[in-house]
Scaffold this motif. Structure first.
Motif, PDB file in Angstrom:
ATOM      1  N   THR A 193       0.815  -1.204   0.000  1.00 12.15           N
ATOM      2  CA  THR A 193       0.000   0.000   0.000  1.00 12.15           C
ATOM      3  C   THR A 193       0.849   1.255   0.000  1.00 12.15           C
ATOM      4  O   THR A 193       0.518   2.252  -0.658  1.00 12.15           O
ATOM      5  CB  THR A 193      -0.959   0.004   1.197  1.00 12.15           C
ATOM      6  N   HIS A 221      -7.039   0.226  -5.022  1.00 13.27           N
ATOM      7  CA  HIS A 221      -6.013  -0.150  -4.056  1.00 13.27           C
ATOM      8  C   HIS A 221      -6.205   0.598  -2.733  1.00 13.27           C
ATOM      9  O   HIS A 221      -6.390  -0.023  -1.693  1.00 13.27           O
ATOM     10  CB  HIS A 221      -4.613   0.101  -4.608  1.00 13.27           C
ATOM     11  N   ILE A 222      -6.183   1.933  -2.777  1.00 12.61           N
ATOM     12  CA  ILE A 222      -6.246   2.692  -1.530  1.00 12.61           C
ATOM     13  C   ILE A 222      -7.560   2.435  -0.797  1.00 12.61           C
ATOM     14  O   ILE A 222      -7.563   2.107   0.405  1.00 12.61           O
ATOM     15  CB  ILE A 222      -6.046   4.187  -1.794  1.00 12.61           C
ATOM     16  N   SER A 263      -7.785  -0.912   0.790  1.00  8.26           N
ATOM     17  CA  SER A 263      -6.775  -1.251   1.796  1.00  8.26           C
ATOM     18  C   SER A 263      -7.253  -0.988   3.219  1.00  8.26           C
ATOM     19  O   SER A 263      -6.475  -1.126   4.157  1.00  8.26           O
ATOM     20  CB  SER A 263      -5.489  -0.456   1.536  1.00  8.26           C
ATOM     21  N   THR A 267      -1.342  -6.607  -0.629  1.00  9.60           N
ATOM     22  CA  THR A 267      -2.581  -7.055  -1.268  1.00  9.60           C
ATOM     23  C   THR A 267      -2.212  -8.152  -2.264  1.00  9.60           C
ATOM     24  O   THR A 267      -1.754  -7.862  -3.376  1.00  9.60           O
ATOM     25  CB  THR A 267      -3.289  -5.903  -1.994  1.00  9.60           C
ATOM     26  N   CYS A 290       2.778   0.759   6.412  1.00  8.03           N
ATOM     27  CA  CYS A 290       1.494   0.947   5.731  1.00  8.03           C
ATOM     28  C   CYS A 290       0.382   1.338   6.698  1.00  8.03           C
ATOM     29  O   CYS A 290      -0.702   1.728   6.255  1.00  8.03           O
ATOM     30  CB  CYS A 290       1.103  -0.312   4.957  1.00  8.03           C
ATOM     31  N   GLY A 332      -1.283   4.635   5.807  1.00  7.23           N
ATOM     32  CA  GLY A 332      -2.711   4.350   5.740  1.00  7.23           C
ATOM     33  C   GLY A 332      -3.555   5.357   6.490  1.00  7.23           C
ATOM     34  O   GLY A 332      -4.623   5.763   6.014  1.00  7.23           O
TER      35      GLY A 332
END
Length: 791
Positions: free
Chosen positions: A329, A362-363, A366, A378, A398, A402
């Protein structure tokens, strides 16, 4: 000084530390998310951030300043060498959260964090602010020019500049997003400490130091220059730019294979910032070239890249679908930062296309939508799954990026240039543009509905530029103003320009019908992702009927890896058809949300009823994202060929108690790598490590199952002599020969019971020691295995 809510309206945006370019972004406080998946993610992330304990995050800084901490610091990465790195991310997350929501508790926490960090900085007395354990010794050595740099260890310390970059960036963001003069003062004092530290070093010494991952130090020095206009900081930004990476990119050479991916992306962000501030055109071109090769040739459908954190060969994506440590990520977090910079300089829609793809797939995916837990890897491997963090347990990189990701969704939806307003993303939100006395509301259920409605809440004389995405069909876009259709002259990949004197309550509707399509892996191999417009579709699977998986990480060093059983790929759902022209057979099901069936093309029949939904909605489950493909005639042969190869690999994994990939950053740091005079590199696509003195790892054997040590060598390393020690006892004296030829091979070393009996708390110390005048290694692989039986 203390912040107050009154400052927010006048607070600086990130645009204040970058020059005006092709387009400008709106301050985050001028965009508010409304009902939809991004608003939900933002709210869940806010809960996660507020569950974290500031005093525990602050402890490393206070300890290093000689002050008494108010709580024990967090565990995991926060007490094994990267102490303090999450605290820097936390400053940024709080700053973003306050700008994005105006939450009063967030502001209180930010003030508290800054006050406590200011105490530490004042106690240090020289501007320094960091949590690097026993960092005084390190920085004293660096200042004297005593520099010993490895890929992730600088003078034996785990990526210390990377660590310090987080608090440096956090102070910058507290100033940039909230206007905190206190943060600015601390930032400049910190920058002066760094400048003074390297003042007596040569450029060559600094370049040696940059061998070790250093985050985006060049970016933040460029930002300090933008704030102060003091050229000393721009010079530092250039000095902290790694020439080994820059020069090939300037010459449009892709030499990224084998490199640790997220070490390089922040460097390139820095190249672009230095280009912006210093007018270095070749550096901008280097950043552009890097972006293009990573996005077009090294990224998968969700917008992520890398396997086990490293760039693999562009023509071989097999590791992407066989390994469980898929795209990280943090990589995509940084690729979006780079994308934002490049689009600001050149408003090409290819940048927006990537940003949208990576943001949704993706984001957004996550984050666990129930707990707010964050994902490190992932996996693209069929029928595998993800691990999620917990706010008091996992403290990985992450997690740090994140808690920032889900606070800044509003930063790229809109942009402006002169009197033009760009609508780039279809995300439910409101926009205030005070300079134009404009207020706008965007209402959309995208991607469940492929349309958006924009309502002017105030009159304004602007040009509205609506993105016509490349994924939309030609001549299919429909635009209505106050219910009346207007001609659309633009094509996919352009903007639809609408210029008029907009009146209060004017309504613009944009309809962009989406289509289903397939996307192969970049190497052209027979694995396909299924997309609907820009949205990657996935299916939750349950290959083992009674399986109960744990999806939440504990505080262990490698808890971020989904290390449960791997399912044989040849037994996974497969797309079977006479050709890949079958997208029209993937049918959308009735309902308000995206749901699809593909019963006629999925085999075996046990999986024919799988339901495809957006990947960002698949959680706490095994899943399919990349699907193997075969024609009916080739199906049996393809499964048989895959089964034999998979059986060998899965049998080895079942025997493996622990393993290390020498020369790869995270596997080595997770196994507490130590060394004297050691080097690492890549040969024929595989990482290695050797030493002129010694190097060691801490191997895990919690259930006392290890019986064999398997080492991978390369036949070209003949003539090297070294000893292998386990728990202080020599288990082998090795003399490498060339009898195997230039190939990789393995040797198994049975482990004596007397040596195994010396295990401490389930940990073995493995050490490679060079004979006098020789080299220990190269070592290409390390595995602890259970009972010794042939594979």
């Amino acid at each position: 000084m203390k912040l107050s809510a009154l400052l927010l309206g006048a607070a600086l945006s990130m645009a204040t530390v970058t020059p005006a370019l092709a387009v400008e972004y709106f301050p985050l406080q001028d965009v508010r998310l409304t009902e939809g998946p991004f608003k939900h993610a933002q709210e869940k992330n806010l809960q996660y951030v507020l569950a974290m304990q500031p005093d525990r995050l602050l402890a490393p800084y206070l300890i290093e300043a000689g002050l008494e901490p108010k709580a024990d610091n967090y565990g995991n990465w926060e007490d094994t060498g990267l102490n303090g790195h999450i605290g820097g991310h936390y400053l940024t997350a709080l700053s973003l959260a306050y700008a994005a929501t105006g939450n009063a508790e967030v502001l209180r926490r930010l003030n508290y964090m800054l006050d406590e960090l200011a105490r530490a900085q004042q106690a240090n007395g020289n501007g320094y602010l960091g949590g690097v354990p026993k960092g005084d010794k390190l920085w004293h050595e660096i200042a004297k020019g005593d520099i010993r740099a490895d890929l992730f260890a600088l003078n034996g310390y785990w990526v210390p500049w990377y660590n310090l970059h987080k608090v440096f960036a956090g102070l910058r963001d507290a100033y940039s997003y909230t206007g905190s003069e206190q943060a600015k003062t601390m930032l400049l004092a910190w920058a002066d400490w760094a400048a003074n530290l390297v003042d007596d070093l040569t450029d060559e010494q600094i370049q040696i130091m940059l061998t070790t991952e250093y985050g985006g130090m060049n970016e933040t020095f460029a930002d300090v220059y933008a704030i102060t206009h003091d050229k000393r900081y721009l010079t530092l930004a250039e000095q902290f730019s790694h020439e080994t990476i820059l020069q090939p990119l300037e010459n449009h050479r892709d030499q990224l294979t084998g490199l640790h991916a997220n070490t390089q992306i922040p460097k390139v962000i820095g190249f672009e910032r230095v280009a912006e501030e210093g007018g270095l055109a070749s550096w901008h071109e280097a950043a552009e070239y890097f972006w293009h090769t990573v996005v077009r040739e090294r990224s998968v459908a969700i917008g992520g890249n890398s396997v086990r954190e490293h760039f693999h060969a562009k023509d071989d994506f097999e590791p992407m679908v066989t390994e469980v440590e898929g795209p990280e990520t943090c990589n995509t977090y940084n690729m979006l930062k780079l994308t934002k910079l490049l689009y600001g300089r050149d408003d090409k829609l290819e940048y927006v296309n990537y940003y949208e793809r990576a943001l949704y797939n993706h984001i957004l995916s996550s984050q666990d939508p129930d707990t707010g837990g964050l994902v490190y890897f992932t996996p693209m491997r069929p029928n595998h799954y993800r691990m999620y963090s917990q706010p008091q347990e996992a403290m990985w990189c992450c997690v740090g990026s994140g808690i920032e990701n889900h606070m800044k969704y509003g930063e790229f939806i809109y942009a402006h240039e002169g009197d033009a307003l760009y609508v780039n993303l279809f995300i439910a939100s409101t926009l205030q543009w005070p300079e134009k006395s404009l207020a706008l509301t965007q209402v959309t259920r995208f991607p469940d509905e492929s349309s958006t409605k924009l309502t002017f809440n105030k009159s304004a004389d602007i040009t509205l530029k609506l993105r016509y995405p490349e994924w939309a069909a030609k001549d299919q876009a429909v635009v209505k103003i106050n219910g009346k259709p207007v001609p659309v002259k633009a094509a996919p990949g352009q903007y639809i320009s609408l210029q008029r004197e907009w009146q209060k309550d004017d309504v613009v509707i944009l309809e962009l019908p989406m289509q289903t399509h397939l996307e192969a892996l970049p190497d052209g191999s027979d694995y396909y992702a299924i997309l609907y417009g820009p949205i990657v579709l996935s299916a939750a699977t349950k290959p083992f009927k009674d399986e109960v998986l744990n999806y939440y990480s504990d505080a262990s060093r490698m808890g971020h890896i989904a290390s449960g059983e791997m399912c044989p790929i040849e037994q996974a759902p497969m797309l079977v058809a006479n050709s890949t022209e079958f997208a029209d057979k993937i049918k959308r099901l009735d309902g308000d949300t995206l749901r699809f069936e593909a019963a006629g093309i999925i085999q075996p029949k046990a999986y024919k009823d799988l339901e495809l939904i957006p990947f960002f909605r698949v959680h706490q489950s095994r899943y399919m994202l990349y699907w193997p493909y075969s024609t009916p005639d080739n199906l049996a042969a393809k499964r048989a060929a895959g089964a034999e190869k998979e059986a060998v690999m899965l049998a080895l994994e079942a025997r493996t108690v622990d393993k290390v990939a020498p020369g790869e950053q995270q596997p080595e740091s997770d196994h507490f790598f130590k060394a004297g005079n050691s080097e690492a590199g890549v040969n024929a696509g595989r990482h290695w490590r050797h030493a002129y003195d010694w190097f060691s790892y801490q191997l895990n054997d919690p259930d006392a199952q290890a019986k064999v040590l398997r080492i991978t060598y390369f036949g070209g390393d003949q003539g090297r002599r070294f000893s292998i020690l386990l728990n202080g006892e020599t288990i082998a004296n090795v003399a490498l020969s060339n009898e195997q030829g230039p190939v990789f091979y393995t040797v198994d070393y049975p482990l004596p019971e007397t040596v195994l009996a010396q295990v401490q708390d389930g940990k073995h110390e493995l050490k490679f020691v060079a004979a006098e005048g020789s080299i220990a290694g190269g070592i290409y692989g390390v595995r602890l295995l259970k009972e010794n039986r042939s594979n």
